[in-house]
Design an enzyme around this catalytic site. Structure first.
Site, PDB file in Angstrom:
ATOM      1  N   TYR A 140       0.804  -1.226   0.000  1.00 36.87           N
ATOM      2  CA  TYR A 140       0.000   0.000   0.000  1.00 36.87           C
ATOM      3  C   TYR A 140       0.839   1.279   0.000  1.00 36.87           C
ATOM      4  O   TYR A 140       0.288   2.370  -0.126  1.00 36.87           O
ATOM      5  CB  TYR A 140      -0.949   0.004   1.212  1.00 36.87           C
ATOM      6  CG  TYR A 140      -2.192  -0.812   0.968  1.00 36.87           C
ATOM      7  CD1 TYR A 140      -2.148  -2.202   1.065  1.00 36.87           C
ATOM      8  CD2 TYR A 140      -3.393  -0.218   0.636  1.00 36.87           C
ATOM      9  CE1 TYR A 140      -3.282  -2.956   0.835  1.00 36.87           C
ATOM     10  CE2 TYR A 140      -4.530  -0.968   0.402  1.00 36.87           C
ATOM     11  CZ  TYR A 140      -4.473  -2.333   0.511  1.00 36.87           C
ATOM     12  OH  TYR A 140      -5.596  -3.082   0.274  1.00 36.87           O
ATOM     13  N   LYS A 192       3.078 -15.275   5.206  1.00 32.76           N
ATOM     14  CA  LYS A 192       3.479 -16.247   4.186  1.00 32.76           C
ATOM     15  C   LYS A 192       4.997 -16.395   4.298  1.00 32.76           C
ATOM     16  O   LYS A 192       5.740 -16.010   3.394  1.00 32.76           O
ATOM     17  CB  LYS A 192       3.031 -15.722   2.805  1.00 32.76           C
ATOM     18  CG  LYS A 192       3.197 -16.683   1.670  1.00 32.76           C
ATOM     19  CD  LYS A 192       2.114 -17.731   1.576  1.00 32.76           C
ATOM     20  CE  LYS A 192       2.425 -18.701   0.444  1.00 32.76           C
ATOM     21  NZ  LYS A 192       1.517 -19.857   0.410  1.00 32.76           N
ATOM     22  N   ASP A 225      -2.890 -18.594   2.975  1.00 40.83           N
ATOM     23  CA  ASP A 225      -3.770 -19.445   2.162  1.00 40.83           C
ATOM     24  C   ASP A 225      -4.501 -20.462   3.046  1.00 40.83           C
ATOM     25  O   ASP A 225      -5.703 -20.677   2.927  1.00 40.83           O
ATOM     26  CB  ASP A 225      -2.988 -20.125   1.025  1.00 40.83           C
ATOM     27  CG  ASP A 225      -1.651 -20.702   1.464  1.00 40.83           C
ATOM     28  OD1 ASP A 225      -1.255 -20.510   2.633  1.00 40.83           O
ATOM     29  OD2 ASP A 225      -0.984 -21.352   0.627  1.00 40.83           O
ATOM     30  N   ASP A 249      -6.304  -7.034   3.932  1.00 44.58           N
ATOM     31  CA  ASP A 249      -7.355  -6.545   3.044  1.00 44.58           C
ATOM     32  C   ASP A 249      -8.157  -7.722   2.497  1.00 44.58           C
ATOM     33  O   ASP A 249      -9.391  -7.711   2.489  1.00 44.58           O
ATOM     34  CB  ASP A 249      -6.721  -5.753   1.891  1.00 44.58           C
ATOM     35  CG  ASP A 249      -7.765  -5.293   0.897  1.00 44.58           C
ATOM     36  OD1 ASP A 249      -8.799  -4.760   1.344  1.00 44.58           O
ATOM     37  OD2 ASP A 249      -7.557  -5.476  -0.318  1.00 44.58           O
ATOM     38  N   ASP A 253     -12.258  -9.377   3.680  1.00 46.24           N
ATOM     39  CA  ASP A 253     -13.440  -9.507   2.817  1.00 46.24           C
ATOM     40  C   ASP A 253     -14.043 -10.901   2.972  1.00 46.24           C
ATOM     41  O   ASP A 253     -15.264 -11.058   3.030  1.00 46.24           O
ATOM     42  CB  ASP A 253     -13.090  -9.241   1.346  1.00 46.24           C
ATOM     43  CG  ASP A 253     -13.404  -7.801   0.940  1.00 46.24           C
ATOM     44  OD1 ASP A 253     -13.356  -6.913   1.820  1.00 46.24           O
ATOM     45  OD2 ASP A 253     -13.705  -7.563  -0.252  1.00 46.24           O
TER      46      ASP A 253
HETATM   47  C1  IPM Z   1     -10.629  -1.687   2.556  1.00 46.75           C
HETATM   48  C2  IPM Z   1     -10.739  -1.263   1.101  1.00 46.75           C
HETATM   49  C3  IPM Z   1      -9.573  -0.349   0.756  1.00 46.75           C
HETATM   50  C4  IPM Z   1      -8.282  -1.105   0.984  1.00 46.75           C
HETATM   51  C5  IPM Z   1      -9.636   0.208  -0.681  1.00 46.75           C
HETATM   52  C6  IPM Z   1     -10.957   0.911  -0.967  1.00 46.75           C
HETATM   53  C7  IPM Z   1      -8.483   1.109  -1.006  1.00 46.75           C
HETATM   54  O1  IPM Z   1     -10.774  -2.377   0.275  1.00 46.75           O
HETATM   55  O2  IPM Z   1     -10.766  -0.823   3.423  1.00 46.75           O
HETATM   56  O3  IPM Z   1     -10.426  -2.865   2.828  1.00 46.75           O
HETATM   57  O4  IPM Z   1      -7.799  -1.793   0.091  1.00 46.75           O
HETATM   58  O5  IPM Z   1      -7.757  -1.005   2.095  1.00 46.75           O
HETATM   59 MN    MN Z   2     -10.681  -4.238   1.290  1.00 52.87          MN
END
Ligand code: IPM
Ligand code: MN
Length: 356
Positions: A140, A192, A225, A249, A253
């Site tokens: 990042y 990893k 993984d 990140d 999700d």
């Molecule tokens: C999150 C989002 C952000 C990230 C994006 C929108 C830049 O996916 O907060 O997880 O990758 O951190």
């Molecule tokens: Mn994200």
């Protein structure tokens, strides 16, 4: 943070449905503060795609300076269909995370009462863990570049940067958090190390060194993984996970969908230092197609408001919000999906206020 001083919150509604959900988060925040006798001062900040398209400004310096005076920001969403992807994310969201040095991305993964998970046969007691994601380093940082761009010999590099200071402060915070959470008292490092033999070796060594200061916390390790497999197969295994920015990140999700999806999941971008500015946000994006229809789920934003209260030293008010959320998800809402909740965005906010 002291509990008897005024709570000052900057509200950045942002794009799409962001302002709608932030408004419900704010509604609940106000109601909870009233009940708990917390003096609250809030101010709206107009940032996001609309402002950028009108004026070319994303985060004007004067606005940044003003935001600096707030201990907490409640963010709606960032992302506009008429703005190329990356511009607002980088210019606003990541800019705020980096410039305010919000080095912790805290992601509680809790399946609330009444919320459906895609995992068959699983319920709230199985899905209740926390991911601590490092929030200022890794891929990042935006280091890298092109060579011979646009030619068949093109080279692109994208550096992952890890520092001792950066991983140590995050790991130490995660140990403290695991201790305070006081459940299984197990901290899992997710990395990893078998492939990223430099950067994740630094993480591994630092993790084990810091662990010596926390003999009461059990340490654990998963390759990223494998972690994804375990999260689906045995989510109840996890207590607290600490991980790098990019892996964090991705796994948050996956974790977010286990807890009922983007309508529910919230995160905190935390600068734990004295005077630090922290920012709380629902995980769902700006959802342009639902904008202005009063159908988007504000639970995630209300969840973010609860996290904000907790971070700012108002644990009791935070617990009240979390309880009220579960009363509403458990007994009032038909679904957590936009347009299928059985009530509108503003009604969900009202219901949570009633349940407080
Ligand atoms: C999150 C989002 C952000 C990230 C994006 C929108 C830049 O996916 O907060 O997880 O990758 O951190
Ligand atoms: Mn994200």
């Amino acid at each position: 943070m002291s509990t008897n001083q005024k709570l000052r919150v900057a509200v950045v509604g942002g794009d799409g449905t962001g302002p709608e959900v932030a408004a419900e988060g704010l509604k609940v925040l106000k109601a909870a503060c009233k009940l708990e006798n917390i003096a609250l001062e809030t101010k709206d900040f107009d940032l996001g795609g609309e402002r950028y398209l009108k004026t070319g400004e994303i985060l004007p310096e004067a606005v940044f300076e003003e935001l600096k005076t707030y201990p907490a920001i409640l963010l709606g969403a960032v992302g506009h269909p008429d703005v190329a992807p990356g511009i607002l994310e980088k210019g606003l969201l990541l800019e705020l995370r980096f410039r305010f040095d919000q080095y912790i991305n805290l992601r509680p993964v809790k399946l609330f009462e009444g919320v459906e998970t895609p995992l068959a046969g699983r319920g709230p007691k199985d899905i209740d863990f926390v991911v601590v994601r490092e929030n200022t380093e890794d891929m990042y940082v935006g280091m890298g570049g092109f060579l011979k761009k646009g030619t068949p010999d093109e080279v692109a590099t994208q550096l992952a940067v890890y520092t001792r200071k950066g991983c140590e402060r995050c790991i130490r915070w995660a140990f403290e958090y695991t201790r305070k959470r006081n459940r299984k008292k197990m901290l899992t490092l997710v990395a990893k190390t078998n492939v990223l033999t430099f950067g994740h070796d630094l993480w591994w060594r630092t993790f084990n060194e810091v662990a010596r200061d926390y003999p009461d916390v059990k340490t654990d390790y998963n390759h990223v993984d494998a972690c994804c497999m375990w999260m689906v197969k045995n989510p109840e295994y996890f207590d607290v996970i600490v991980t790098t920015n990019m892996f964090g990140d991705i796994i948050t999700d996956l974790a977010g969908i286990l807890q009922g999806g983007m309508g529910v999941a919230a995160g905190g971008n935390i600068n734990p230092e004295p005077g630090g500015v922290s920012m709380f946000e629902p995980m769902g994006g700006s959802a342009p197609k639902y904008t202005g229809k009063n159908v988007i789920n504000p639970i995630a934003a209300i969840n973010a408001a609860g996290m904000l209260l907790d971070h700012c030293g108002h644990a009791q008010a935070a617990a009240r919000v979390m309880q009220a959320i579960q009363t509403v998800t458990g007994t009032k809402m038909k679904s957590q999906a936009a347009g299928k909740m059985g009530c509108g965005t503003t009604e969900v906010g009202d219901l949570v206020c009633e349940a407080l």
